[in-house]
Write a protein that holds these residues in place. Structure first.
Motif, short mmCIF file in Angstrom:
data_model
loop_
_atom_site.label_atom_id
_atom_site.label_comp_id
_atom_site.label_asym_id
_atom_site.label_seq_id
_atom_site.Cartn_x
_atom_site.Cartn_y
_atom_site.Cartn_z
N SER A 63 -4.76 -0.29 16.40
CA SER A 63 -5.33 -0.85 15.18
C SER A 63 -4.77 -0.09 13.99
O SER A 63 -5.10 1.08 13.78
CB SER A 63 -6.86 -0.72 15.21
N LYS A 68 0.82 -1.20 0.00
CA LYS A 68 0.00 0.00 0.00
C LYS A 68 0.85 1.23 0.00
O LYS A 68 1.82 1.31 0.73
CB LYS A 68 -0.87 0.05 1.25
N SER A 118 -0.30 -7.81 5.89
CA SER A 118 -0.74 -6.82 4.91
C SER A 118 -1.32 -5.59 5.61
O SER A 118 -1.55 -4.55 4.98
CB SER A 118 -1.76 -7.41 3.95
N LYS A 119 -1.57 -5.71 6.91
CA LYS A 119 -2.08 -4.56 7.66
C LYS A 119 -1.02 -3.98 8.59
O LYS A 119 -0.78 -2.78 8.62
CB LYS A 119 -3.30 -4.96 8.48
N ALA A 120 -0.41 -4.83 9.38
CA ALA A 120 0.62 -4.37 10.32
C ALA A 120 1.68 -5.45 10.40
O ALA A 120 1.49 -6.48 11.05
CB ALA A 120 0.00 -4.12 11.70
N SER A 139 -6.00 8.85 8.82
CA SER A 139 -6.38 8.03 7.68
C SER A 139 -5.71 8.58 6.43
O SER A 139 -5.48 9.78 6.30
CB SER A 139 -7.89 8.01 7.51
N ASN A 188 -3.74 -5.87 14.59
CA ASN A 188 -3.55 -6.43 13.25
C ASN A 188 -2.18 -7.05 12.99
O ASN A 188 -1.82 -7.32 11.85
CB ASN A 188 -3.83 -5.36 12.19
N ASP A 208 -1.69 -9.97 10.68
CA ASP A 208 -1.92 -9.82 9.25
C ASP A 208 -0.87 -8.88 8.67
O ASP A 208 -0.95 -7.67 8.81
CB ASP A 208 -3.34 -9.26 9.04
N ASP A 232 -3.41 -0.19 9.76
CA ASP A 232 -3.60 -0.83 8.46
C ASP A 232 -2.64 -0.15 7.49
O ASP A 232 -3.02 0.27 6.42
CB ASP A 232 -5.06 -0.60 8.05
N THR A 233 -1.40 -0.01 7.89
CA THR A 233 -0.44 0.78 7.12
C THR A 233 0.80 -0.05 6.76
O THR A 233 1.77 0.51 6.24
CB THR A 233 0.05 1.99 7.95
N ALA A 262 -5.88 3.27 4.00
CA ALA A 262 -5.18 2.81 5.18
C ALA A 262 -5.33 3.84 6.31
O ALA A 262 -5.63 5.00 6.06
CB ALA A 262 -3.70 2.63 4.86
#
Ligand SMILES: *[C@@H]1O[C@H](CO)[C@@H](O)[C@H](O)[C@H]1NC(C)=O
Ligand SMILES: *[C@@H]1O[C@H](CO)[C@@H](O)[C@H](O)[C@H]1NC(C)=O
Ligand SMILES: *[C@@H]1O[C@H](CO)[C@@H](O)[C@H](O)[C@H]1NC(C)=O
Ligand SMILES: *[C@@H]1O[C@H](CO)[C@@H](O)[C@H](O)[C@H]1NC(C)=O
Ligand SMILES: *[C@@H]1O[C@H](CO)[C@@H](O)[C@H](O)[C@H]1NC(C)=O
Ligand SMILES: *[C@@H]1O[C@H](CO)[C@@H](O)[C@H](O)[C@H]1NC(C)=O
Ligand SMILES: *[C@@H]1O[C@H](CO)[C@@H](O)[C@H](O)[C@H]1NC(C)=O
Length: 462
Positions: free
Chosen positions: A173, A51, A111-113, A140, A106, A109, A175-176, A145
């Motif tokens: 939380s 991302k 792909s998130k963290a 955000s 996260n 996962d 997602d980066t 993300a």
């Protein structure tokens, strides 16, 4: 790669005198008292960074760049009394520093963290961590993300230098993929205090407050790390390195609107032109027997200099013109592509307030569809708006010095730097403002946020 712009920007390019290449006035003053910190920034070895983070804050340009093969630049830090190791992505396009917390939801996962690669911070185990009650992180990014968590202050160690009282977020939380170290203006901070914006002491300001640098200023030298890691990209807080550019540094105002989200690190773009070697069949034949330089777009436009974006925007008309003319084909997902060989004789010049900086067209391209002879155009078209982003693929060609105190940047050309010379860096400390930088010829004509000027394609092109 695939780029999706969710909204529009319009970028612009402006124009002015063209052919002024940075001239050479090397400065080799060295200071006896070192008040700067140089850090290596490197491409992640993790393959999970899919991302790209581009924008913050809802009213701004947002854009998603999905890019499975991109580069991002990371720095290593140690946080807290027990020096917990963290790796964070350097981002000149945002202003918050955050790390993954030990309770990050996260972490499982990647792909998130990707906590295993980039580290987690346990604030309970650092005796110097102070939580800022009532302050929260809720940031955000344009990619969709984001990160939420709490905020506190603690010591951060950069290359052996301890900086006390640095404000940062600790996520619960995120997602980066990686933690981020935003080094921009405080006005862009997405930390909130009881629902209103909390202006944290932004990272470069914290370094200045702690006395490890003179003023909030830094320089960034990005390189392509595909071939060798013998030389690193670097970020130097408090100084610049004269071995990382050729010719002089030219100084320009950072267009800004105090207190607004438009307060971003960037400058005024006045035009894009292209020099083509070995093709005398178009352009001004008078300019040289073997080189032609022609304008593609002119005007005046704010452009952001953003290490947190892997690629760069262009106004759609310039994007289409370059895509059609120099790449040739466009596929069903609108990606321009063509033979890599045909790009090699073309160099774009980005003109900022009268100084033109070369950007070889090959640097704005990458392998298309796994075929090494085919290259695709790695720019993102902008359709409207007032924001244009020059990201990593542009910044590999330009050395950037940022002075957040005086709201100025100084740019040097890094095309043609002999990186063997960078093994013996020559630092110039930034004490009051960027030393020895020459005002760009049109310094006084910087773009301002109260006009609607943009770049447009020059007459006669289509
Ligand atoms: C964080 O550190 C505290 C204090 O050392 C410890 O009790 C706790 O188990 C740690 N938490 C995690 C998730 O490692
Ligand atoms: C720490 O920084 C904050 C601003 O971020 C400031 O208000 C506070 O006074 C500083 N504390 C110390 C001990 O320097
Ligand atoms: C490049 O940076 C990495 C990470 O900091 C470091 O381990 C390596 O030694 C650096 N290489 C050079 C040539 O400085
Ligand atoms: C690039 O320029 C060189 C030198 O002028 C010339 O020999 C070569 O044919 C050119 N290549 C292309 C693809 O135009
Ligand atoms: C040279 O210019 C002509 C005329 O614009 C163009 O058709 C041709 O593609 C160019 N060649 C290269 C290698 O760019
Ligand atoms: C191209 O030629 C025209 C006419 O001679 C001249 O006015 C213009 O400045 C030239 N442009 C460049 C980029 O050399
Ligand atoms: C636009 O901004 C400039 C620079 O901040 C200022 O001098 C000028 O008065 C402003 N013009 C208008 C119409 O607001």
């Amino acid at each position: 790669m695939k780029f999706v712009t969710t909204f529009s920007l319009f970028c612009v390019l402006a124009i002015q005198s063209v052919s002024s290449m940075p001239i050479s006035i090397q400065n080799s003053e060295s200071e006896s008292v070192k008040k700067f910190i140089r850090l290596n920034t490197y491409k992640s070895t993790a393959s999970t960074s899919t991302k790209r983070l581009v924008r913050r804050q809802s009213e701004d340009v947002e854009q998603t760049l999905d890019n499975s093969d991109d580069e991002a630049y990371y720095i290593d830090l140690e946080v807290g009394s027990n020096k917990q190791k963290i790796t964070a992505q350097l981002d000149t396009g945002s202003s918050d520093f955050f790390v993954f917390g030990s309770n990050e939801a996260n972490c499982g996962d990647t792909s998130k963290a990707d906590c295993a690669t980039y580290g987690k911070f346990n604030s309970s185990s650092s005796t110097t961590f102070k939580k800022l009650n009532g302050v929260s992180l809720d940031v955000s990014y344009g990619s969709g993300a984001g990160a939420t968590g709490y905020v506190g202050t603690d010591n951060v160690v950069l290359d052996g230098t301890t900086v006390s009282n640095v404000t940062f977020g600790v996520t619960t939380s995120a997602d980066t993929v990686a933690p981020l170290i935003g080094v921009g203006y405080q006005a862009l901070s997405a930390m909130t205090y009881d629902d209103s914006q909390y202006h944290s002491d932004g990272f470069p300001f914290a370094l200045a407050d702690a006395g490890v640098i003179h003023i909030p200023a830094f320089s960034v030298s990005l390189m392509d790390h595909d071939d060798t890691d013998e030389v690193n990209s670097t970020v130097t807080f408090g100084a610049y390195d004269t071995t990382r550019y050729v010719g002089s540094l030219y100084k320009m105002p950072i267009p800004h609107e105090e207190g607004k989200a438009t307060y971003r690190i960037g400058t005024t773009l006045n035009g894009i032109s292209i020099a083509s070697y070995g093709n005398s069949s178009y352009g001004n034949s008078s300019s040289s027997s073997s080189t032609t330089l022609k304008w593609i777009a002119k005007g005046s436009q704010f452009v952001q200099l953003d290490t947190g974006s892997s690629v760069s925007n262009m106004p759609v008309a310039a994007y289409d013109y370059i895509g059609k003319t120099y790449f040739g084909s466009q596929d069903s997902s609108s990606t321009y592509h063509g033979s890599c060989d045909s790009l090699k004789n073309h160099t774009l010049y980005f003109n900022f307030l009268g100084m033109a900086y070369p950007v070889p067209l090959t640097t704005l391209s990458s392998t298309y569809n796994g075929d090494d002879s085919q290259c695709q155009f790695d720019a993102v078209p902008s359709y409207s708006g007032t924001m244009c982003i020059l990201g990593d693929n542009f910044l590999k060609n330009v050395y950037v010095v940022v002075d957040l105190k005086n709201n100025e940047v100084a740019l040097g050309s890094s095309v043609g730097v002999d990186y063997a010379d960078t093994a013996s860096p020559d630092f110039v400390e930034i004490v009051d403002s960027i030393p020895n930088a020459i005002n760009a010829p049109n310094f006084d004509s910087a773009w301002t946020f109260n006009n609607s000027d943009t770049l447009s394609l020059v007459d006669g092109l289509k």
